[in-house]
Design a protein around this motif. Structure first.
Motif, PDB file in Angstrom:
ATOM      1  N   SER A   7       0.837  -1.210   0.000  1.00  0.00           N
ATOM      2  CA  SER A   7       0.000   0.000   0.000  1.00  0.00           C
ATOM      3  C   SER A   7       0.863   1.249   0.000  1.00  0.00           C
ATOM      4  O   SER A   7       0.615   2.207  -0.747  1.00  0.00           O
ATOM      5  N   ILE A   8       1.894   1.254   0.810  1.00  0.00           N
ATOM      6  CA  ILE A   8       2.810   2.396   0.860  1.00  0.00           C
ATOM      7  C   ILE A   8       3.498   2.581  -0.492  1.00  0.00           C
ATOM      8  O   ILE A   8       3.578   3.687  -1.017  1.00  0.00           O
ATOM      9  N   ALA A   9       3.978   1.480  -1.060  1.00  0.00           N
ATOM     10  CA  ALA A   9       4.653   1.559  -2.364  1.00  0.00           C
ATOM     11  C   ALA A   9       3.712   2.101  -3.436  1.00  0.00           C
ATOM     12  O   ALA A   9       4.098   2.947  -4.266  1.00  0.00           O
ATOM     13  N   TRP A  10       2.477   1.625  -3.410  1.00  0.00           N
ATOM     14  CA  TRP A  10       1.498   2.088  -4.415  1.00  0.00           C
ATOM     15  C   TRP A  10       1.213   3.585  -4.227  1.00  0.00           C
ATOM     16  O   TRP A  10       1.187   4.342  -5.189  1.00  0.00           O
ATOM     17  N   LEU A  11       0.998   4.022  -2.973  1.00  0.00           N
ATOM     18  CA  LEU A  11       0.725   5.447  -2.702  1.00  0.00           C
ATOM     19  C   LEU A  11       1.908   6.325  -3.089  1.00  0.00           C
ATOM     20  O   LEU A  11       1.741   7.409  -3.662  1.00  0.00           O
ATOM     21  N   LEU A  12       3.125   5.845  -2.785  1.00  0.00           N
ATOM     22  CA  LEU A  12       4.315   6.619  -3.152  1.00  0.00           C
ATOM     23  C   LEU A  12       4.446   6.741  -4.666  1.00  0.00           C
ATOM     24  O   LEU A  12       4.775   7.819  -5.183  1.00  0.00           O
ATOM     25  N   GLU A  13       4.183   5.653  -5.365  1.00  0.00           N
ATOM     26  CA  GLU A  13       4.272   5.691  -6.829  1.00  0.00           C
ATOM     27  C   GLU A  13       3.240   6.653  -7.416  1.00  0.00           C
ATOM     28  O   GLU A  13       3.545   7.455  -8.296  1.00  0.00           O
ATOM     29  N   GLN A  14       2.011   6.601  -6.928  1.00  0.00           N
ATOM     30  CA  GLN A  14       0.966   7.517  -7.399  1.00  0.00           C
ATOM     31  C   GLN A  14       1.330   8.968  -7.066  1.00  0.00           C
ATOM     32  O   GLN A  14       1.124   9.872  -7.868  1.00  0.00           O
ATOM     33  N   GLY A  15       1.873   9.175  -5.886  1.00  0.00           N
ATOM     34  CA  GLY A  15       2.289  10.517  -5.469  1.00  0.00           C
ATOM     35  C   GLY A  15       3.413  11.060  -6.325  1.00  0.00           C
ATOM     36  O   GLY A  15       3.403  12.222  -6.724  1.00  0.00           O
ATOM     37  N   ARG A  16       4.396  10.207  -6.642  1.00  0.00           N
ATOM     38  CA  ARG A  16       5.506  10.638  -7.506  1.00  0.00           C
ATOM     39  C   ARG A  16       4.998  11.020  -8.893  1.00  0.00           C
ATOM     40  O   ARG A  16       5.404  12.034  -9.458  1.00  0.00           O
ATOM     41  N   ARG A  17       4.114  10.204  -9.438  1.00  0.00           N
ATOM     42  CA  ARG A  17       3.546  10.527 -10.762  1.00  0.00           C
ATOM     43  C   ARG A  17       2.805  11.866 -10.722  1.00  0.00           C
ATOM     44  O   ARG A  17       2.923  12.671 -11.638  1.00  0.00           O
ATOM     45  N   PHE A  20       5.324  14.763 -10.519  1.00  0.00           N
ATOM     46  CA  PHE A  20       6.028  14.976 -11.778  1.00  0.00           C
ATOM     47  C   PHE A  20       5.136  15.656 -12.815  1.00  0.00           C
ATOM     48  O   PHE A  20       5.622  16.280 -13.745  1.00  0.00           O
ATOM     49  N   GLN A  21       3.824  15.527 -12.645  1.00  0.00           N
ATOM     50  CA  GLN A  21       2.869  16.193 -13.529  1.00  0.00           C
ATOM     51  C   GLN A  21       2.405  17.534 -12.936  1.00  0.00           C
ATOM     52  O   GLN A  21       1.446  18.125 -13.414  1.00  0.00           O
ATOM     53  N   ASP A  22       3.085  17.978 -11.886  1.00  0.00           N
ATOM     54  CA  ASP A  22       2.784  19.240 -11.193  1.00  0.00           C
ATOM     55  C   ASP A  22       1.404  19.267 -10.552  1.00  0.00           C
ATOM     56  O   ASP A  22       0.793  20.311 -10.415  1.00  0.00           O
ATOM     57  N   HIS A  23       0.920  18.113 -10.123  1.00  0.00           N
ATOM     58  CA  HIS A  23      -0.302  18.018  -9.318  1.00  0.00           C
ATOM     59  C   HIS A  23       0.143  17.811  -7.868  1.00  0.00           C
ATOM     60  O   HIS A  23      -0.055  16.750  -7.273  1.00  0.00           O
ATOM     61  N   ASP A  24       0.767  18.863  -7.338  1.00  0.00           N
ATOM     62  CA  ASP A  24       1.470  18.720  -6.064  1.00  0.00           C
ATOM     63  C   ASP A  24       0.546  18.542  -4.865  1.00  0.00           C
ATOM     64  O   ASP A  24       0.893  17.828  -3.927  1.00  0.00           O
ATOM     65  N   LEU A  25      -0.608  19.175  -4.869  1.00  0.00           N
ATOM     66  CA  LEU A  25      -1.538  18.980  -3.747  1.00  0.00           C
ATOM     67  C   LEU A  25      -2.031  17.542  -3.695  1.00  0.00           C
ATOM     68  O   LEU A  25      -2.133  16.943  -2.623  1.00  0.00           O
ATOM     69  N   GLN A  26      -2.324  16.993  -4.854  1.00  0.00           N
ATOM     70  CA  GLN A  26      -2.746  15.589  -4.931  1.00  0.00           C
ATOM     71  C   GLN A  26      -1.609  14.682  -4.449  1.00  0.00           C
ATOM     72  O   GLN A  26      -1.825  13.740  -3.691  1.00  0.00           O
ATOM     73  N   ALA A  27      -0.400  15.001  -4.872  1.00  0.00           N
ATOM     74  CA  ALA A  27       0.762  14.207  -4.463  1.00  0.00           C
ATOM     75  C   ALA A  27       0.954  14.262  -2.954  1.00  0.00           C
ATOM     76  O   ALA A  27       1.187  13.231  -2.308  1.00  0.00           O
ATOM     77  N   LEU A  55       5.837  23.104  -3.308  1.00  0.00           N
ATOM     78  CA  LEU A  55       4.639  23.944  -3.197  1.00  0.00           C
ATOM     79  C   LEU A  55       4.994  25.340  -2.687  1.00  0.00           C
ATOM     80  O   LEU A  55       4.499  26.343  -3.195  1.00  0.00           O
ATOM     81  N   SER A  56       5.847  25.389  -1.688  1.00  0.00           N
ATOM     82  CA  SER A  56       6.269  26.687  -1.158  1.00  0.00           C
ATOM     83  C   SER A  56       6.986  27.504  -2.236  1.00  0.00           C
ATOM     84  O   SER A  56       6.718  28.690  -2.408  1.00  0.00           O
ATOM     85  N   GLY A  57       7.860  26.854  -2.979  1.00  0.00           N
ATOM     86  CA  GLY A  57       8.589  27.541  -4.053  1.00  0.00           C
ATOM     87  C   GLY A  57       7.667  28.028  -5.157  1.00  0.00           C
ATOM     88  O   GLY A  57       7.831  29.131  -5.676  1.00  0.00           O
ATOM     89  N   THR A  58       6.682  27.210  -5.499  1.00  0.00           N
ATOM     90  CA  THR A  58       5.714  27.594  -6.538  1.00  0.00           C
ATOM     91  C   THR A  58       4.945  28.839  -6.119  1.00  0.00           C
ATOM     92  O   THR A  58       4.786  29.782  -6.902  1.00  0.00           O
ATOM     93  N   TRP A  59       4.462  28.834  -4.855  1.00  0.00           N
ATOM     94  CA  TRP A  59       3.703  29.998  -4.379  1.00  0.00           C
ATOM     95  C   TRP A  59       4.598  31.224  -4.245  1.00  0.00           C
ATOM     96  O   TRP A  59       4.173  32.347  -4.520  1.00  0.00           O
ATOM     97  N   PHE A  60       5.859  31.019  -3.847  1.00  0.00           N
ATOM     98  CA  PHE A  60       6.770  32.151  -3.751  1.00  0.00           C
ATOM     99  C   PHE A  60       7.016  32.762  -5.133  1.00  0.00           C
ATOM    100  O   PHE A  60       6.986  33.981  -5.299  1.00  0.00           O
ATOM    101  N   GLU A  61       7.261  31.914  -6.119  1.00  0.00           N
ATOM    102  CA  GLU A  61       7.495  32.418  -7.481  1.00  0.00           C
ATOM    103  C   GLU A  61       6.274  33.151  -8.018  1.00  0.00           C
ATOM    104  O   GLU A  61       6.395  34.195  -8.665  1.00  0.00           O
ATOM    105  N   ARG A  62       5.096  32.608  -7.748  1.00  0.00           N
ATOM    106  CA  ARG A  62       3.860  33.274  -8.171  1.00  0.00           C
ATOM    107  C   ARG A  62       3.746  34.648  -7.505  1.00  0.00           C
ATOM    108  O   ARG A  62       3.410  35.641  -8.144  1.00  0.00           O
ATOM    109  N   GLY A  63       4.051  34.702  -6.225  1.00  0.00           N
ATOM    110  CA  GLY A  63       4.032  35.978  -5.505  1.00  0.00           C
ATOM    111  C   GLY A  63       5.036  36.957  -6.063  1.00  0.00           C
ATOM    112  O   GLY A  63       4.752  38.142  -6.228  1.00  0.00           O
TER     113      GLY A  63
END
Length: 194
Positions: A7-17, A20-27, A55-63
């Motif tokens: 379960s952990i391996a599956w969640l980590l794999e889904q999170g990494r994907r 990498f697609q910039d769906h960071d909140l989902q990850a 996420l912090s870097g993304t919001w900082f750059e947007r700001g």
């Protein structure tokens, strides 16, 4: 135990994907689910930290981009979001501080120019009042009272030019009178005399 690891391996794999697609909140949500299963997992904690930094870097750059374009309130919100993910981040704190200082400065300058415009209007220094209200509008673009006073000054200036144009027209200098009427119409398109 095998089901837990799978379960952990599956969640980590889904999170990494997802990351990498910039769906960071989902990850981040997936990584946190994996952490619930095994709070001691080094790999899970590492991915959580990486995602939070991203996420912090993304919001900082947007700001930073919003700040550079003068959208200070939106920039302050974006810096605040960056601080939610990385509390105490010096860059986000500095950006937020500068944005707030500039917001306060603009409000103060807008108020000062508006008050100067009112003083000039009461003294019938119309060109100066018009200039002050336009400065005030630059610092506080959504302020309704500034727009109303600016419109009032434009109408008074237009009427003043109509009066001058009538005097010039009476002396037979029609080209000069036409120019005054034209300027009056530019200041107040609703002026029927112009």
């Amino acid at each position: 135990d095998l089901h837990k690891q799978a379960s952990i391996a599956w969640l980590l794999e889904q999170g990494r994907r997802a990351t990498f697609q910039d769906h960071d909140l989902q990850a981040l949500t997936l990584f946190l689910q994996a952490k619930e299963i095994d709070p001691e997992s080094v790999e899970t904690n590492s991915w959580i930290q990486k995602t939070v930094r991203k996420l912090s870097g993304t919001w900082f750059e947007r700001g930073f981009e919003l700040h550079a374009t003068g959208k200070l309130a939106e920039a302050a919100d974006a810096y605040g979001k960056a601080l939610e993910y990385a509390p105490g981040d010096p860059s986000a704190l500095n950006g937020l501080g500068e944005a707030v200082i500039q917001i306060n400065y603009r409000e103060g300058m807008g108020r000062k120019y508006f008050e100067d415009g009112i003083r000039d209007l009461s003294s019938y220094f119309l060109e100066q009042a018009r200039s002050r209200f336009s400065y005030s509008d630059k610092y506080q673009p959504e302020e309704e009272k500034t727009l109303q006073r600016g419109s009032q000054v434009s109408k008074l200036l237009a009427q003043q030019r109509v009066t001058v144009a009538r005097g010039i027209e009476a002396t037979g200098r029609f080209g000069a009178a036409r120019n005054e009427y034209r300027l009056s119409a530019a200041l107040d398109p609703d002026n029927a005399e112009a």
